[in-house]
Design an enzyme around this catalytic site. Structure first.
Site, PDB file in Angstrom:
ATOM      1  N   LYS A  35      32.986 -63.562   9.347  1.00 38.18           N
ATOM      2  CA  LYS A  35      34.210 -63.352  10.962  1.00 38.18           C
ATOM      3  C   LYS A  35      34.455 -62.450  10.735  1.00 38.18           C
ATOM      4  O   LYS A  35      34.935 -61.150  11.923  1.00 38.18           O
ATOM      5  CB  LYS A  35      34.557 -63.998  11.158  1.00 38.18           C
ATOM      6  CG  LYS A  35      34.173 -65.372  11.306  1.00 38.18           C
ATOM      7  CD  LYS A  35      35.399 -67.487  11.437  1.00 38.18           C
ATOM      8  CE  LYS A  35      34.289 -68.184  12.510  1.00 38.18           C
ATOM      9  NZ  LYS A  35      35.094 -69.140  12.219  1.00 38.18           N
ATOM     10  N   ASP A  74      39.906 -70.141  19.437  1.00 41.75           N
ATOM     11  CA  ASP A  74      38.896 -71.061  19.152  1.00 41.75           C
ATOM     12  C   ASP A  74      38.975 -72.226  20.409  1.00 41.75           C
ATOM     13  O   ASP A  74      38.038 -72.928  20.663  1.00 41.75           O
ATOM     14  CB  ASP A  74      39.607 -71.992  18.087  1.00 41.75           C
ATOM     15  CG  ASP A  74      38.298 -71.734  16.638  1.00 41.75           C
ATOM     16  OD1 ASP A  74      37.520 -71.097  16.499  1.00 41.75           O
ATOM     17  OD2 ASP A  74      39.201 -72.005  15.786  1.00 41.75           O
ATOM     18  N   GLN A 115      41.502 -71.541  10.259  1.00 41.92           N
ATOM     19  CA  GLN A 115      39.158 -72.284   9.800  1.00 41.92           C
ATOM     20  C   GLN A 115      39.135 -73.987   9.538  1.00 41.92           C
ATOM     21  O   GLN A 115      40.491 -74.371   8.624  1.00 41.92           O
ATOM     22  CB  GLN A 115      38.650 -71.940   8.500  1.00 41.92           C
ATOM     23  CG  GLN A 115      37.110 -72.044   8.129  1.00 41.92           C
ATOM     24  CD  GLN A 115      36.503 -72.029   9.592  1.00 41.92           C
ATOM     25  OE1 GLN A 115      36.578 -70.473  10.351  1.00 41.92           O
ATOM     26  NE2 GLN A 115      35.254 -72.240   9.068  1.00 41.92           N
TER      27      GLN A 115
HETATM   28  N1  GUN Z   1      35.001 -74.497  11.000  1.00 44.57           N
HETATM   29  C1  GUN Z   1      33.294 -74.936  11.314  1.00 44.57           C
HETATM   30  N2  GUN Z   1      33.578 -74.183  12.940  1.00 44.57           N
HETATM   31  C2  GUN Z   1      34.329 -73.999  13.507  1.00 44.57           C
HETATM   32  C3  GUN Z   1      34.675 -72.711  14.838  1.00 44.57           C
HETATM   33  O1  GUN Z   1      33.845 -72.961  15.141  1.00 44.57           O
HETATM   34  N3  GUN Z   1      36.316 -72.848  13.923  1.00 44.57           N
HETATM   35  C4  GUN Z   1      36.717 -72.696  13.279  1.00 44.57           C
HETATM   36  N4  GUN Z   1      37.987 -72.797  12.947  1.00 44.57           N
HETATM   37  N5  GUN Z   1      36.591 -73.839  11.893  1.00 44.57           N
HETATM   38  C5  GUN Z   1      35.381 -73.808  12.423  1.00 44.57           C
END
Ligand code: GUN
Length: 287
Positions: free
Chosen positions: A53, A120, A97
């Site tokens: 990311k 998100d 995350q």
């Molecule tokens: N863990 C797995 N997928 C995601 C996501 O799309 N966003 C976040 N913040 N954590 C994750």
């Protein structure tokens, strides 16, 4: 007959090339988009996702800030950091995350992110807006899947769509988006009786289960569009490779369109995180 591939890697590259122009325009007006990513603990998969990311942000010209905390950090420390990021004008998007270590109240953490920076789309206010068909931020993975449908001319209105998985991250928002697009939606999960009876009716099948090769050819309607959200690491004795929730080699002989793993949904999730961060900056800049 072999299905056509939905190439998420190429689509994500095209989107990311277009994002650079929007980032440059914002930067020229002193509104360079900024994303803050918080990682708690040392889960190896989460470390890879967060690194990808942050690297994608850099490549697009987005400012990024990564903070890593030990697994035993107090929740209050994270809440204080979120309050600081909420007030930071350089930051337009904040991502924590998931999953968080067990001593965390995940809901309390997600609610501590300012809804207008919640790239998100996990804050209750943004989940509510999505449910009402009035989304502010669409969660990145289902957003990426919708872009794949659009780019491949998949019309959803009136279709039977089956989503396997009911997580807040993928299954539930995916179902809402499909409903909003006019599909007739069934959400299946670990308690579903006779799963295959449901999946065999699906014109659109989205697998978000987290189990390698869970969806077999016998579960798929001939001509279906199959979207594989799974990213599973096979054990060393099976080669240690990445593998989706769909038995790709068998299902591609039944489906009309199918996403590969890797190179399908994964790259789109990252592209849509960038999209949401840019959208947040554009809104803040009054565009
Ligand atoms: N863990 C797995 N997928 C995601 C996501 O799309 N966003 C976040 N913040 N954590 C994750």
């Amino acid at each position: 007959m072999s299905a056509q591939l939905i190439d998420g890697k190429t689509l994500a590259e095209e989107l990311r090339a277009a994002f650079k122009t929007r980032v440059a325009a914002l930067t020229a007006r002193n509104h360079r988009p900024g994303l803050a990513v918080i990682l708690v603990g040392e889960d190896p998969a989460s470390q890879v996702y967060v690194r990808n990311k942050v690297n994608a942000c850099e490549a697009a010209g987005i400012f990024s800030q990564k903070r890593v905390y030990p697994a035993d950090v107090a929740q209050a420390v994270i809440l204080a950091k979120l309050a600081e990021l909420n007030a930071d004008p350089k930051i337009h998007g904040i991502l924590v995350q998931l999953p968080l270590p067990r001593h965390f109240d995940e809901k309390a953490v997600l609610e501590a992110i300012a809804p207008e920076k919640d790239v998100d789309g996990f804050h209750a206010e943004n989940v509510g807006a999505l449910a009402q068909g009035n989304a502010r931020f669409i969660p990145c993975t289902p957003y990426g899947v919708m872009k794949m449908f659009e780019a491949n001319g998949v019309d959803l209105a009136g279709k039977e769509a089956v989503v396997i998985g009911r997580s807040n991250i993928v299954g539930k928002p995916m179902a809402l988006l499909l409903i909003n697009a006019g599909a007739t939606v069934t959400v299946c999960h670990s308690k579903t009786r006779d799963l295959a009876a449901h999946t065999r009716r699906a014109d659109i099948l989205v697998a978000a289960v987290g189990k390698p090769r869970f969806v077999t050819a016998g579960m798929v309607k001939p001509g279906a569009v199959v979207i594989d959200v799974g990213i599973n690491r096979l054990p060393p004795e099976e080669g240690g490779k990445l593998c989706g929730d769909v038995d790709f080699e068998a299902v591609k002989e039944v489906a009309s369109l199918i996403t590969p793993v890797p190179g399908g949904v994964g790259p789109m999730t990252i592209a849509m995180l960038l999209a949401n961060t840019i959208e947040a900056a554009e809104r803040e800049a009054g565009q």
